[in-house]
Design an enzyme around this catalytic site. Structure first.
Site, PDB file in Angstrom:
ATOM      1  N   GLU A 178       5.870  -2.915   8.966  1.00 64.80           N
ATOM      2  CA  GLU A 178       5.994  -4.384   9.027  1.00 64.80           C
ATOM      3  C   GLU A 178       5.092  -4.958  10.115  1.00 64.80           C
ATOM      4  O   GLU A 178       4.471  -6.003   9.935  1.00 64.80           O
ATOM      5  CB  GLU A 178       7.451  -4.797   9.301  1.00 64.80           C
ATOM      6  CG  GLU A 178       8.460  -4.359   8.251  1.00 64.80           C
ATOM      7  CD  GLU A 178       8.361  -5.125   6.935  1.00 64.80           C
ATOM      8  OE1 GLU A 178       7.478  -5.997   6.813  1.00 64.80           O
ATOM      9  OE2 GLU A 178       9.161  -4.830   6.023  1.00 64.80           O
ATOM     10  N   ARG A 182       2.093  -7.467   8.924  1.00 63.76           N
ATOM     11  CA  ARG A 182       2.267  -8.882   9.284  1.00 63.76           C
ATOM     12  C   ARG A 182       1.445  -9.257  10.515  1.00 63.76           C
ATOM     13  O   ARG A 182       0.691 -10.236  10.496  1.00 63.76           O
ATOM     14  CB  ARG A 182       3.750  -9.185   9.552  1.00 63.76           C
ATOM     15  CG  ARG A 182       4.624  -8.917   8.359  1.00 63.76           C
ATOM     16  CD  ARG A 182       6.042  -9.413   8.555  1.00 63.76           C
ATOM     17  NE  ARG A 182       6.952  -8.746   7.622  1.00 63.76           N
ATOM     18  CZ  ARG A 182       8.031  -9.287   7.106  1.00 63.76           C
ATOM     19  NH1 ARG A 182       8.382 -10.514   7.413  1.00 63.76           N
ATOM     20  NH2 ARG A 182       8.808  -8.604   6.278  1.00 63.76           N
ATOM     21  N   ASP A 310       6.496   0.156  -3.743  1.00 60.71           N
ATOM     22  CA  ASP A 310       5.591  -0.893  -4.217  1.00 60.71           C
ATOM     23  C   ASP A 310       4.162  -0.885  -3.677  1.00 60.71           C
ATOM     24  O   ASP A 310       3.186  -0.703  -4.410  1.00 60.71           O
ATOM     25  CB  ASP A 310       6.230  -2.283  -3.988  1.00 60.71           C
ATOM     26  CG  ASP A 310       6.743  -2.489  -2.559  1.00 60.71           C
ATOM     27  OD1 ASP A 310       6.622  -1.575  -1.736  1.00 60.71           O
ATOM     28  OD2 ASP A 310       7.256  -3.591  -2.268  1.00 60.71           O
ATOM     29  N   GLU A 488       6.158 -12.335  -4.720  1.00 63.16           N
ATOM     30  CA  GLU A 488       5.489 -11.431  -5.666  1.00 63.16           C
ATOM     31  C   GLU A 488       5.104 -12.087  -6.994  1.00 63.16           C
ATOM     32  O   GLU A 488       4.026 -11.804  -7.534  1.00 63.16           O
ATOM     33  CB  GLU A 488       6.342 -10.182  -5.913  1.00 63.16           C
ATOM     34  CG  GLU A 488       6.303  -9.173  -4.769  1.00 63.16           C
ATOM     35  CD  GLU A 488       7.096  -9.595  -3.546  1.00 63.16           C
ATOM     36  OE1 GLU A 488       7.932 -10.526  -3.671  1.00 63.16           O
ATOM     37  OE2 GLU A 488       6.898  -9.011  -2.465  1.00 63.16           O
ATOM     38  N   THR A 575      -1.091  -6.449   1.859  1.00 63.50           N
ATOM     39  CA  THR A 575       0.162  -6.653   1.128  1.00 63.50           C
ATOM     40  C   THR A 575       0.954  -7.848   1.647  1.00 63.50           C
ATOM     41  O   THR A 575       1.930  -8.262   1.043  1.00 63.50           O
ATOM     42  CB  THR A 575       1.016  -5.377   1.133  1.00 63.50           C
ATOM     43  OG1 THR A 575       2.065  -5.519   0.188  1.00 63.50           O
ATOM     44  CG2 THR A 575       1.587  -5.096   2.513  1.00 63.50           C
TER      45      THR A 575
HETATM   46  C1  DMJ Z   1       6.072  -8.597   2.182  1.00 63.03           C
HETATM   47  O1  DMJ Z   1       6.319  -8.347   3.511  1.00 63.03           O
HETATM   48  C2  DMJ Z   1       5.039  -7.666   1.621  1.00 63.03           C
HETATM   49  O2  DMJ Z   1       4.527  -8.199   0.450  1.00 63.03           O
HETATM   50  C3  DMJ Z   1       5.580  -6.295   1.360  1.00 63.03           C
HETATM   51  O3  DMJ Z   1       4.643  -5.454   0.756  1.00 63.03           O
HETATM   52  C4  DMJ Z   1       6.772  -6.391   0.463  1.00 63.03           C
HETATM   53  N1  DMJ Z   1       7.724  -7.338   0.903  1.00 63.03           N
HETATM   54  C5  DMJ Z   1       7.366  -8.592   1.462  1.00 63.03           C
HETATM   55  C6  DMJ Z   1       7.471  -9.776   0.569  1.00 63.03           C
HETATM   56  O4  DMJ Z   1       8.428  -9.756  -0.378  1.00 63.03           O
END
Ligand code: DMJ
Length: 592
Positions: A178, A182, A310, A488, A575
């Site tokens: 995370e 982020r 994912d 998503e 992501t």
């Molecule tokens: C985000 O932090 C990123 O897209 C991660 O890969 C999956 N979850 C969240 C959003 O839903």
């Protein structure tokens, strides 16, 4: 037995006709010889052509495409829209409405909680991930959106905070993945878009601290990092394990850090993870959601495209795209994986034939033998896959360098057409999961299968295709029923729109935006999660996830912006939706 009888009868018939005419027999023998020679040549030729087609189907298709040129009949791809009606220019009204929503979120956060990691819009408070103090979780995650939207005042204040207040000297454990996607991702994008060295300086400081997590016997990074002490920390809840998505979703960030610093340490650490995964794979293409970090192998655990799985799949494609399609190892891994997904996980619902991804759950019998149970469960997280598959189809499975918008099926391999269709169908399914009282999609859905028992449980009110497990009228909703401002589906709509120009994807995105405005917007400022997407009036949860500003609103903005803004040919999005430029690898890379 029947075959033998038949063969015998034919042989008798043949010898009878041969005995009745010897002259004719000679002629027939002569002509039979030449027919046999001709047939043999034909057979050999067919075998060679078939063998060549089998080994190089794409070359054959490409040659025939060039040979036939424009006279070739174009067959439309499903979900690609009308090629004569594409419009990639901005929808200014809708785009600006998204900017207004971003300001509504940011200004409330800035007013109530500037610098705190997370925001609670109902209590008007901020909070930090740990007691040791914040690490710019929300600020770093939001800056590039401000730059993209042209919000200069907000950007200047956020930059000032980064320059003067942001510190990673926090003696506490933070999630490696995370923090990378982020904070590190946000800083790197902010640097790229602004050219301000403060962001790179902070990114290098953070990257160096996170680097310590890779010091394990296998090289797989640990789940947490104590940023202040600069040491990796194992997850006490899953001893000996790390999750697949978490170790395989640091690569875009660390590779880009190498490009910017000329220090290949980041690249090597991140690439090693991919080499371990490639070597450790179970049957080709399949990956469970947990790995043993001592030995670098997969352990029996669920196989899914949702949580903990994912972004592993997402980054296979994006690593290939990030380095300008030069690292073929990722194309191969991605292709194997998409084959495996199609072979094992892609299913269709009972009634409306909605395409979805199921999960495989490992089970052991009394003798300790392992088997896999298929579960028709799909996390909202999986909704990234529709757009990703469409993007993958026109890049990894294209027969030409640049596929036009919308693509033609003749320009994709058969696997590309397969992936494209699945992607378009998955988006349709994700939109179907928005058919709720609020127009928002739940966190997790289950698809109907004959043995689910839902008909008897909900007597007469059973849904046709999907349902929220555990949801009962007048009872507290299960966690599956929440909408927590996730991006998503709109991420997929953005990608699908960019590769098709089909306005239907914008219409769907606008529907979702309006549902967020109606049910998640807090009048005093900010947006909150909804506890049950099927309940009106909604109940809120006092939390605004950082990915609302970094992802959900950014993808909505880009969906309505002119397609020349951050074109997919020049950018990959991490992501967390932080854009990084596509580049040619600066060092000799790749493994086999
Ligand atoms: C985000 O932090 C990123 O897209 C991660 O890969 C999956 N979850 C969240 C959003 O839903």
């Amino acid at each position: 037995m029947a075959d033998a009888t038949l063969r015998k009868r034919n042989a008798t018939k043949a010898s009878q006709s041969a005995a009745s005419s010897n002259d004719a027999e000679d002629v027939e023998v002569a002509s039979a010889t030449s027919v046999t020679t001709g047939r043999l040549a034909y057979l050999v030729f067919s075998i060679i052509v078939a063998g060549f087609l089998y080994m190089y189907p794409d070359v054959i298709l490409q040659l025939s495409e060039q040979w036939l040129g424009s006279s070739y009949v174009e067959s439309p791809l499903p979900g690609a829209g009308d090629p004569h009606a594409i419009d990639l220019s901005a929808d200014i009204g809708k785009r600006d409405a998204v900017v207004e929503a971003f300001k509504h979120a940011w200004l409330a956060y800035e007013r109530d909680a500037m610098g705190d990691d997370e925001y609670h819009p109902i209590s008007h408070k901020g909070s930090n991930l740990t007691k040791a103090g914040g690490i710019g979780y929300t600020v770093a995650d939001s800056i590039d959106t401000m730059l993209i939207m042209g919000l200069d005042d907000e950007y200047q204040r956020a930059k000032e905070w980064v320059a003067t207040k942001l510190s990673f000297d926090r003696d506490a454990n933070f999630n490696t993945f995370e923090t990378t996607i982020r904070v590190l991702g946000g800083l790197l994008s902010a640097y790229h878009l602004s050219d301000d060295p403060v962001f790179l300086e902070k990114a290098v400081d953070l990257g160096d601290r996170i680097l310590t997590t890779f010091d394990t016997p296998s090289g797989l990074p640990l789940t947490m990092v104590n940023l202040g002490r600069r040491v990796g920390v194992a997850d006490p809840d899953y001893p000996g394990l790390v999750s697949t998505a978490e170790v395989a979703t640091l690569q875009l960030e660390f590779r880009y850090l190498t490009l910017l610093t000329d220090d290949d340490i980041y690249w090597k650490k991140a690439e090693k993870v991919m080499a371990i995964i490639k070597a450790a794979r179970m049957p080709p293409g399949l990956a469970t959601i947990f790995m043993n970090y001592q030995e670098g192998r997969f352990v029996p655990a669920a196989i899914r495209l949702g949580s903990r799985g994912d972004s592993y799949y997402e980054y296979l494609l994006k690593q290939y795209l990030q380095t300008n399609r030069t690292e073929h190892v990722y194309r191969e891994m991605y292709a194997d994986t998409m084959d495996a997904i199609h072979g094992h996980l892609i299913k269709t619902s009972m009634n409306s034939h909605l395409t979805y991804t199921a999960e495989l759950i490992p089970e052991r019998n009394m003798n300790g033998e392992l088997s896999w149970r298929l579960t028709p469960k799909q996390d909202h997280l999986v909704c990234f896959l529709g757009g990703s598959l469409m993007l993958g189809a026109v890049t990894t499975e294209a027969l030409v360098d640049e596929v036009p918008i919308p693509p033609k099926s003749e320009l994709l391999t058969s696997h590309g057409i397969r992936d494209w269709k699945t992607g378009a169908e998955l988006i349709r399914t994700c939109m179907a999961t928005h058919e709720t009282a609020t127009g928002l999609a739940p966190e997790i859905v289950h698809f109907r299968i004959p043995s689910d028992g839902v008909d008897s449980m909900l007597q007469g009110q059973a849904p046709q295709d999907w349902y929220i497990k555990g949801a009962r009228p007048r009872q507290f909703p299960p966690l599956d029923a929440r909408y927590i401002l996730r991006p998503e589906t709109v991420e997929s709509l953005f990608l699908a729109f960019r590769v098709t120009g089909d306005r239907r994807y914008r219409e769907w995105g606008w529907q979702i935006f309006q549902a967020i405005e109606k049910h998640c917007r807090i009048e005093t400022g900010g947006y909150a999660s909804v506890v049950n997407v099927d309940e009106l009036p909604v109940r809120h949860e006092d939390k605004m996830e950082t990915f609302l500003m970094s992802e959900t609103l950014k993808y909505l903005y880009l969906l309505f912006a002119d397609a020349s803004v951050l074109p997919l040919s020049d950018y990959v999005f991490n992501t967390e939706a932080h854009p990084f430029p596509v580049f040619n690898p600066p060092i000799r890379t790749g493994f086999s």
